[in-house]
Motif scaffolding. Structure first.
Motif, mmCIF file in Angstrom:
data_model
loop_
_atom_site.group_PDB
_atom_site.id
_atom_site.type_symbol
_atom_site.label_atom_id
_atom_site.label_comp_id
_atom_site.label_asym_id
_atom_site.label_seq_id
_atom_site.Cartn_x
_atom_site.Cartn_y
_atom_site.Cartn_z
ATOM 1 N N LEU A 18 21.452 -17.872 -40.830
ATOM 2 C CA LEU A 18 20.333 -17.000 -41.143
ATOM 3 C C LEU A 18 20.871 -15.752 -41.826
ATOM 4 N N ARG A 19 20.012 -15.131 -42.630
ATOM 5 C CA ARG A 19 20.372 -13.870 -43.260
ATOM 6 C C ARG A 19 19.318 -12.837 -42.896
ATOM 7 N N LEU A 20 19.743 -11.811 -42.181
ATOM 8 C CA LEU A 20 18.846 -10.728 -41.809
ATOM 9 C C LEU A 20 18.932 -9.609 -42.837
ATOM 10 N N SER A 21 17.817 -8.947 -43.042
ATOM 11 C CA SER A 21 17.760 -7.789 -43.932
ATOM 12 C C SER A 21 17.155 -6.612 -43.190
ATOM 13 N N CYS A 22 17.575 -5.431 -43.555
ATOM 14 C CA CYS A 22 17.014 -4.199 -42.994
ATOM 15 C C CYS A 22 16.870 -3.211 -44.145
ATOM 16 N N ALA A 23 15.638 -2.885 -44.454
ATOM 17 C CA ALA A 23 15.355 -1.980 -45.558
ATOM 18 C C ALA A 23 14.912 -0.621 -45.032
ATOM 19 N N ALA A 24 15.549 0.410 -45.535
ATOM 20 C CA ALA A 24 15.185 1.777 -45.177
ATOM 21 C C ALA A 24 14.269 2.341 -46.255
ATOM 22 N N SER A 25 13.228 3.029 -45.828
ATOM 23 C CA SER A 25 12.291 3.619 -46.784
ATOM 24 C C SER A 25 11.835 4.979 -46.288
ATOM 25 N N GLY A 26 11.224 5.730 -47.197
ATOM 26 C CA GLY A 26 10.729 7.056 -46.839
ATOM 27 C C GLY A 26 11.498 8.132 -47.574
ATOM 28 N N SER A 27 11.419 9.337 -47.030
ATOM 29 C CA SER A 27 12.056 10.500 -47.658
ATOM 30 C C SER A 27 13.513 10.577 -47.214
ATOM 31 N N ILE A 31 22.119 7.841 -46.785
ATOM 32 C CA ILE A 31 22.294 6.909 -45.674
ATOM 33 C C ILE A 31 23.781 6.771 -45.402
ATOM 34 N N ASN A 32 24.171 7.033 -44.204
ATOM 35 C CA ASN A 32 25.581 6.951 -43.844
ATOM 36 C C ASN A 32 25.845 5.560 -43.263
ATOM 37 N N ALA A 33 26.327 5.471 -42.061
ATOM 38 C CA ALA A 33 26.597 4.158 -41.485
ATOM 39 C C ALA A 33 25.295 3.426 -41.161
ATOM 40 N N MET A 34 25.349 2.119 -41.297
ATOM 41 C CA MET A 34 24.252 1.256 -40.856
ATOM 42 C C MET A 34 24.847 0.174 -39.969
ATOM 43 N N THR A 35 24.122 -0.154 -38.925
ATOM 44 C CA THR A 35 24.671 -1.007 -37.877
ATOM 45 C C THR A 35 23.635 -2.005 -37.395
ATOM 46 N N TRP A 36 24.116 -3.201 -37.064
ATOM 47 C CA TRP A 36 23.268 -4.212 -36.435
ATOM 48 C C TRP A 36 23.640 -4.325 -34.960
ATOM 49 N N TYR A 37 22.590 -4.431 -34.128
ATOM 50 C CA TYR A 37 22.758 -4.617 -32.689
ATOM 51 C C TYR A 37 22.030 -5.894 -32.270
ATOM 52 N N THR A 68 28.751 -11.655 -41.464
ATOM 53 C CA THR A 68 29.200 -10.723 -42.495
ATOM 54 C C THR A 68 28.118 -9.688 -42.740
ATOM 55 N N ILE A 69 28.503 -8.428 -42.642
ATOM 56 C CA ILE A 69 27.567 -7.335 -42.925
ATOM 57 C C ILE A 69 27.848 -6.823 -44.332
ATOM 58 N N SER A 70 26.780 -6.492 -45.037
ATOM 59 C CA SER A 70 26.919 -5.932 -46.382
ATOM 60 C C SER A 70 25.752 -4.986 -46.628
ATOM 61 N N ARG A 71 25.848 -4.211 -47.691
ATOM 62 C CA ARG A 71 24.765 -3.288 -47.990
ATOM 63 C C ARG A 71 24.589 -3.148 -49.484
ATOM 64 N N ASP A 72 23.352 -2.868 -49.868
ATOM 65 C CA ASP A 72 23.003 -2.584 -51.254
ATOM 66 C C ASP A 72 22.480 -1.161 -51.271
ATOM 67 N N ASN A 73 23.318 -0.232 -51.675
ATOM 68 C CA ASN A 73 22.934 1.174 -51.616
ATOM 69 C C ASN A 73 21.768 1.495 -52.550
ATOM 70 N N ALA A 74 21.669 0.787 -53.643
ATOM 71 C CA ALA A 74 20.579 1.030 -54.588
ATOM 72 C C ALA A 74 19.225 0.663 -53.980
ATOM 73 N N LYS A 75 19.250 -0.291 -53.054
ATOM 74 C CA LYS A 75 18.015 -0.751 -52.415
ATOM 75 C C LYS A 75 17.862 -0.200 -50.996
ATOM 76 N N ASN A 76 18.811 0.631 -50.560
ATOM 77 C CA ASN A 76 18.770 1.164 -49.184
ATOM 78 C C ASN A 76 18.614 0.040 -48.172
ATOM 79 N N THR A 77 19.353 -1.013 -48.380
ATOM 80 C CA THR A 77 19.204 -2.217 -47.553
ATOM 81 C C THR A 77 20.563 -2.674 -47.032
ATOM 82 N N VAL A 78 20.565 -3.099 -45.780
ATOM 83 C CA VAL A 78 21.752 -3.690 -45.187
ATOM 84 C C VAL A 78 21.418 -5.119 -44.780
ATOM 85 N N TYR A 79 22.403 -5.989 -44.906
ATOM 86 C CA TYR A 79 22.222 -7.408 -44.625
ATOM 87 C C TYR A 79 23.181 -7.861 -43.533
#
Length: 121
Positions: A18-27, A31-37, A68-79
């Motif tokens: 499976l591939r999980l996504s987490c998108a950050a939005s708003g003002s 974004i510094n560290a991003m973590t999955w729990y 494997t954790i990865s991030r797309d800074n342009a999309k404010n998203t971590v996978y």
């Protein structure tokens, strides 16, 4: 207001992926560290994997070589790419972001609502 929204959970057989996504939005200023729990049924929430703004990663021993954790800074998203899933990976997966909202130098911890992952035998 900052929000984190997870997606990608579901039901999968043992050995599947499976591939999980987490998108950050708003003002958001930065974004510094991003973590999955992971929170298994009846257990405490535990760190699975984290990634810094520079791309450095860390993993729980139980998922090394499988996730494997990865991030797309342009999309404010971590996978979180999860391979070779095991029944013990079942539970709710939460995303956490260390984020500076627009207009402040302070950093705050934000949580998503979680996404359910169920791995069957």
């Amino acid at each position: 207001q900052v929000q984190l929204v997870e997606s990608g959970g579901g039901l999968v057989q043992a050995g599947g992926s499976l591939r999980l996504s987490c998108a950050a939005s708003g003002s958001i200023s930065s974004i510094n560290a991003m973590t999955w729990y992971h929170q298994a049924p009846g257990k405490q929430r535990e760190l699975v994997a984290g990634i810094t703004s520079g791309g450095s990663t860390n993993y729980a021993d139980s998922v090394k070589g499988r996730f494997t954790i990865s991030r797309d800074n342009a999309k404010n998203t971590v996978y979180l790419q999860m391979n070779s899933l095991k029944p013990e990976d079942t539970g709710v997966y939460y995303c956490n972001g260390d984020i500076s909202p627009t207009g402040t130098r302070f950093r705050y911890s934000y949580w998503g609502q979680g996404t359910q992952v169920t791995v069957s035998y």
